[in-house]
Design an enzyme around this catalytic site. Structure first.
Site, PDB file in Angstrom:
ATOM      1  N   ALA A   1      44.299  43.189  41.955  1.00 48.11           N
ATOM      2  CA  ALA A   1      44.245  44.175  40.870  1.00 48.11           C
ATOM      3  C   ALA A   1      42.851  44.792  40.869  1.00 48.11           C
ATOM      4  O   ALA A   1      41.889  44.181  41.341  1.00 48.11           O
ATOM      5  CB  ALA A   1      44.528  43.482  39.548  1.00 48.11           C
TER       6      ALA A   1
ATOM      7  N   GLY B   1      46.523  40.198  43.349  1.00 51.22           N
ATOM      8  CA  GLY B   1      47.682  41.097  43.338  1.00 51.22           C
ATOM      9  C   GLY B   1      48.081  41.534  44.742  1.00 51.22           C
ATOM     10  O   GLY B   1      49.244  41.874  44.983  1.00 51.22           O
TER      11      GLY B   1
ATOM     12  N   GLU C   1      50.219  38.893  45.936  1.00 51.44           N
ATOM     13  CA  GLU C   1      51.485  39.010  45.186  1.00 51.44           C
ATOM     14  C   GLU C   1      52.321  40.184  45.716  1.00 51.44           C
ATOM     15  O   GLU C   1      53.548  40.082  45.821  1.00 51.44           O
ATOM     16  CB  GLU C   1      51.180  39.153  43.690  1.00 51.44           C
ATOM     17  CG  GLU C   1      50.634  37.838  43.122  1.00 51.44           C
ATOM     18  CD  GLU C   1      50.007  37.987  41.753  1.00 51.44           C
ATOM     19  OE1 GLU C   1      49.146  38.871  41.575  1.00 51.44           O
ATOM     20  OE2 GLU C   1      50.368  37.220  40.848  1.00 51.44           O
TER      21      GLU C   1
ATOM     22  N   GLU D   1      42.050  34.566  41.369  1.00 49.43           N
ATOM     23  CA  GLU D   1      41.917  34.942  39.958  1.00 49.43           C
ATOM     24  C   GLU D   1      41.160  33.911  39.144  1.00 49.43           C
ATOM     25  O   GLU D   1      40.481  34.246  38.173  1.00 49.43           O
ATOM     26  CB  GLU D   1      43.302  35.154  39.329  1.00 49.43           C
ATOM     27  CG  GLU D   1      44.026  36.409  39.782  1.00 49.43           C
ATOM     28  CD  GLU D   1      44.916  36.197  40.996  1.00 49.43           C
ATOM     29  OE1 GLU D   1      44.721  35.212  41.742  1.00 49.43           O
ATOM     30  OE2 GLU D   1      45.819  37.035  41.205  1.00 49.43           O
TER      31      GLU D   1
END
Ligand code: CAA
Length: 259
Positions: A67, A110, A113, A133
């Site tokens: 992210a 992310g 992911e 994270e």
């Protein structure tokens, strides 16, 4: 296809489009706009019969560093609660056509992911996968804890999420996160070849096969087997099944029409 700011989208060729994440200066960090463009491109391709499969790549150097931390820094709890990003992720997760990932370099947070949203992943041997994270005081927020555990098992999922350490492409292959490892220059070519192979298969069968396989993540064996049987039965009504079987009997190549 369209003019985008944070992704590049190729024209369909042999049934395949390539979506390239395109924020090299930010290591392809998945800012809101990039995710929005990705979800919109996938949505638009659902009804486009020229498109049978999609390749997602970040290029030869980096897949995605997660992210966009600079955007995330702006959000408080209410901001995160009202965040639109989960709706983009849902659209990617529900995409019915096959997505092949060609992953080189970092696939973090992310980015890891997003890699797990791909149905098949070819990794360059320079790829590094991780969920760092924890170093930011957060946890994976786009399915990482759930999809990782279901794929790599408890111990490795815990190791990645709790320590923030990375694993290599070979380790990722050993744990079933990726299916093949190539040299970085070949991962995209191999992913594209695979996507073109799948694009030649009967589309309704491909779609139901993907749906059935993904259901295995979230249902009991009995429910999954029932779903598989219903899909198998439904396919008996398709022209492509008749064509596939006739072609086999007549010793010729099948011509699938998606009907
Ligand atoms: N968000 C925003 N910007 C990022 C970024 C990210 N995730 N990752 C890298 N960048 C930016 C850097 O800020 C830097 O920008 P400037 O040039 O303006 O300073 C630029 O990209 C290059 O980064 P580095 O100099 O750090 O490049 P590097 O090659 O030395 O290191 C890296 C690459 C290891 C990926 C490192 O950048 C890094 O650790 N990035 C963060 C990884 C991370 O923590 N990801 C998880 C994000 S949270 C998340 O993803 C939540 C979720 O589950 C949805």
């Amino acid at each position: 296809m369209s003019d985008y700011q944070d992704i590049l989208v190729s024209e369909p060729e042999s049934g395949v489009i390539t979506i390239t994440l395109n924020r090299p200066a930010a290591r392809n960090a998945l800012c809101n706009n990039l995710l929005k463009e990705l979800a919109e491109t996938l949505d638009a391709s659902i009804s486009d019969e020229r498109i049978k499969a999609v390749v997602i790549t970040g290029g030869e150097k980096v897949f995605a560093a997660g992210a966009d931390i600079k955007e995330m820094a702006e959000l408080d709890t209410v901001g995160v609660m009202n965040d639109i990003r989960p709706s983009y992720w849902r659209r990617i997760a529900q995409y019915p056509k096959p997505i092949i990932g060609a992953v080189n370099g970092f696939a973090l947070g992310g980015g890891c992911e997003l890699m797990m949203h791909c149905d098949i992943v070819i990794a360059g041997d320079n790829a590094l996968f991780g969920q760092p994270e924890i170093n930011l005081g957060i946890i994976p927020g786009a399915g990482g804890t759930q999809r990782l555990l279901r794929t790599v098992g408890k111990s490795m999922a815990m190791q990645l999420v709790l320590s923030g350490e990375f694993i290599t492409a070979e380790q990722a292959r050993d744990f079933g996160l990726v299916s093949e490892v190539t040299i970085p220059e070949m991962s995209y070519k191999r992913a594209l070849k695979l996507a073109k192979t799948i694009a030649k298969k009967p589309p309704i069968a491909v779609r139901l096969a993907k749906e059935s396989l993904l259901k295995a993540y979230e249902t009991t064996l009995e429910t999954g087997l029932n779903l598989e049987r219903k899909a198998f039965t439904l396919l008996a009504a398709t022209d492509d099944r008749r064509e596939g079987i006739a072609a086999f009997m007549e010793k010729r190549r099948p011509e699938f029409k998606g009907k």
